[in-house]
Write a protein that holds these residues in place. Sequence first.
Motif, mmCIF file in Angstrom:
data_model
loop_
_atom_site.group_PDB
_atom_site.id
_atom_site.type_symbol
_atom_site.label_atom_id
_atom_site.label_comp_id
_atom_site.label_asym_id
_atom_site.label_seq_id
_atom_site.Cartn_x
_atom_site.Cartn_y
_atom_site.Cartn_z
ATOM 1 N N GLN A 233 68.298 -22.681 103.578
ATOM 2 C CA GLN A 233 67.254 -22.376 103.684
ATOM 3 C C GLN A 233 67.509 -21.661 102.682
ATOM 4 O OE1 GLN A 233 65.040 -23.425 106.175
ATOM 5 N NE2 GLN A 233 66.840 -23.801 107.153
ATOM 6 N N ARG A 234 68.417 -21.405 102.062
ATOM 7 C CA ARG A 234 67.978 -20.977 100.300
ATOM 8 C C ARG A 234 68.077 -22.011 99.075
ATOM 9 N NH1 ARG A 234 67.235 -15.217 98.461
ATOM 10 N NH2 ARG A 234 67.656 -14.557 100.179
ATOM 11 N N SER A 235 67.456 -21.986 98.387
ATOM 12 C CA SER A 235 68.127 -23.332 97.328
ATOM 13 C C SER A 235 68.970 -22.449 96.404
ATOM 14 C CB SER A 235 66.969 -23.658 95.899
ATOM 15 O OG SER A 235 66.462 -22.455 95.362
ATOM 16 N N ASN A 241 63.331 -20.592 101.748
ATOM 17 C CA ASN A 241 62.715 -21.498 102.423
ATOM 18 C C ASN A 241 62.414 -23.080 101.178
ATOM 19 O OD1 ASN A 241 61.155 -19.826 104.266
ATOM 20 N ND2 ASN A 241 59.963 -18.908 102.813
ATOM 21 N N GLU A 242 63.824 -23.450 101.216
ATOM 22 C CA GLU A 242 63.247 -24.902 100.715
ATOM 23 C C GLU A 242 63.134 -25.700 101.467
ATOM 24 O OE1 GLU A 242 67.193 -27.566 98.000
ATOM 25 O OE2 GLU A 242 67.235 -25.660 99.771
ATOM 26 N N ASN A 243 64.200 -25.326 102.524
ATOM 27 C CA ASN A 243 63.557 -26.475 103.071
ATOM 28 C C ASN A 243 61.711 -27.394 104.371
ATOM 29 O OD1 ASN A 243 65.935 -27.582 103.394
ATOM 30 N ND2 ASN A 243 66.470 -26.686 104.262
ATOM 31 N N GLU A 244 60.710 -25.825 103.414
ATOM 32 C CA GLU A 244 59.294 -25.833 103.803
ATOM 33 C C GLU A 244 58.638 -27.121 103.867
ATOM 34 O OE1 GLU A 244 56.085 -22.723 103.000
ATOM 35 O OE2 GLU A 244 57.445 -23.036 101.850
ATOM 36 N N TRP A 245 59.084 -28.501 103.503
ATOM 37 C CA TRP A 245 58.993 -29.412 103.441
ATOM 38 C C TRP A 245 58.134 -30.300 104.740
ATOM 39 C CZ3 TRP A 245 61.472 -34.046 103.650
ATOM 40 C CH2 TRP A 245 62.699 -33.427 103.772
ATOM 41 N N GLU A 247 57.861 -28.800 107.498
ATOM 42 C CA GLU A 247 57.086 -28.895 108.283
ATOM 43 C C GLU A 247 55.704 -29.310 108.195
ATOM 44 O OE1 GLU A 247 56.744 -24.421 107.087
ATOM 45 O OE2 GLU A 247 58.778 -23.672 107.732
ATOM 46 N N LYS A 248 55.722 -30.143 106.950
ATOM 47 C CA LYS A 248 54.279 -30.710 107.039
ATOM 48 C C LYS A 248 55.133 -32.608 107.183
ATOM 49 C CE LYS A 248 52.205 -26.642 103.992
ATOM 50 N NZ LYS A 248 51.744 -26.987 102.268
ATOM 51 N N ARG A 278 67.815 -31.735 99.588
ATOM 52 C CA ARG A 278 66.902 -32.302 100.042
ATOM 53 C C ARG A 278 66.743 -33.831 100.360
ATOM 54 N NH1 ARG A 278 60.614 -31.558 98.744
ATOM 55 N NH2 ARG A 278 59.376 -33.527 99.663
ATOM 56 N N CYS A 333 57.076 -29.439 113.942
ATOM 57 C CA CYS A 333 57.344 -30.183 112.629
ATOM 58 C C CYS A 333 55.668 -31.119 113.307
ATOM 59 C CB CYS A 333 58.223 -31.598 111.740
ATOM 60 S SG CYS A 333 58.514 -32.380 111.199
#
Length: 448
Positions: A233-235, A241-245, A247-248, A278, A333
């Motif tokens: 989850q860390r870049s 929250n690197e993978n927050e995208w 969720e949208k 990503r 998601c």
Amino acid sequence: MSDVIETLNQEAVKQIDEQKHLSLELLQKAENLLDFSANCGKSIDRNLIITILYNQAVIYQQLWELTKCAKYLDAVIYNLEIITNNEPNQILFIKRLYFLATIKLQLCAILSQQNLHLEASNLAIQAINNLQQMFKISLQYNEQKVSNSQLKSSRQQQGQYIYEEIEFKHELLLRSQQILKIIQNFISDEIISKQEEQQLSAVMKDLFNWKINQEQNEKQFRKKLNINAKIEQRSLIGLLNENEWIEKFNIGTIMQLKPKQYQDICLEGEYLYEFSQRILLEKILLLSIGYFTLATECRFIENEQKIKFQYRKSQIYHLKSLYIGYNIAQSQCPYIEHITRSFQKHYNQNLNPIIEESIDQKLKINSCHLERKDHMKQLMDNLQKRNKTKDWNTGQINTALIQLKQLKEKIQRVKTEEKFSIKRFQTEPSIEDTMDSSRKSIEFRKKQ
């Protein structure tokens, strides 16, 4: 000539949101120049041909001219397959397979909207095969590079400052290796293996009861399918929250065509970026969309052929789509939520429309209303029989509901009249009382 065509494309892309017809006119001029050059035997960059054709497909989709959109996407696939099959560079081959699979799924959606479900399902299968081939090559490439790389860092001092330079190549490849190991769980030489089919069929009933136990369903689903993937989850530079995208993320992100520049089609850029977290996660989601699209088209075909539920292959394709998606995303998601609800809606043959509580359960009517009560029961029985056999239409339902409403009003009116009558009889004197009172009055007058 190529510079002129590229300039026309750049101007068309600038105007595509506000003046679609002007953009289309510019792209058609570019297409005419390409066609003229080809017929003159001149050399043309096929990437430029793909760019012009694809952007015309974008505009036709926005104008809802789906036949023309499909025509241009088909031409894009034709040219892109020629480039891909002749690509010697392994990384560029991976990039082109990803782009080719994306275009095929976009065309699949366009054909589906035109009710060309057989052609659409064939394209979905091709896209899945392209993605599986891409993942296999990526695994081989990653294994070779990881074994030959190591973490490198150097410290330098200049005056009072100390600099530390880190080469992220090794760490990038290690992360991509973890994700590619997840991918190994659901790629094979077949679209669906027999082992997968048995495993996925076992969790089918859980999805039908998804809303009953909202807190535990996802946990149980992951447990039964042995989904325990852990994604960083860390870049690489330390941000959470690197993978927050994800969720949208929704299916429209892929299916909605977007204009491209010539450089986008040439696939210029850093080679190792294809192994960034990503990009790999986007590819996994695309594979899930591929199975979901295939399931949708197969369902349309099965409905036309009236195939029984227990023999439906589309169910298994849909479950495979969910299985892949849940490896990297949560149920919140939008895309995962969409395909979960779609499965519940289309494959739970035991779900029936909910009928309101019958009127005879709400009203207590006496013996003088038995005839109306029997009539009402008959109407309800007919509705329930039609509900079980699914042999009814909107007109029949509306007619039955109107009859029930009228019957309810009659019953209510009779009850009201009956109550009023009882009250009147209780308060007004009877005939005998009236006669007795009159006799007593006459006797009283005689005495006077």
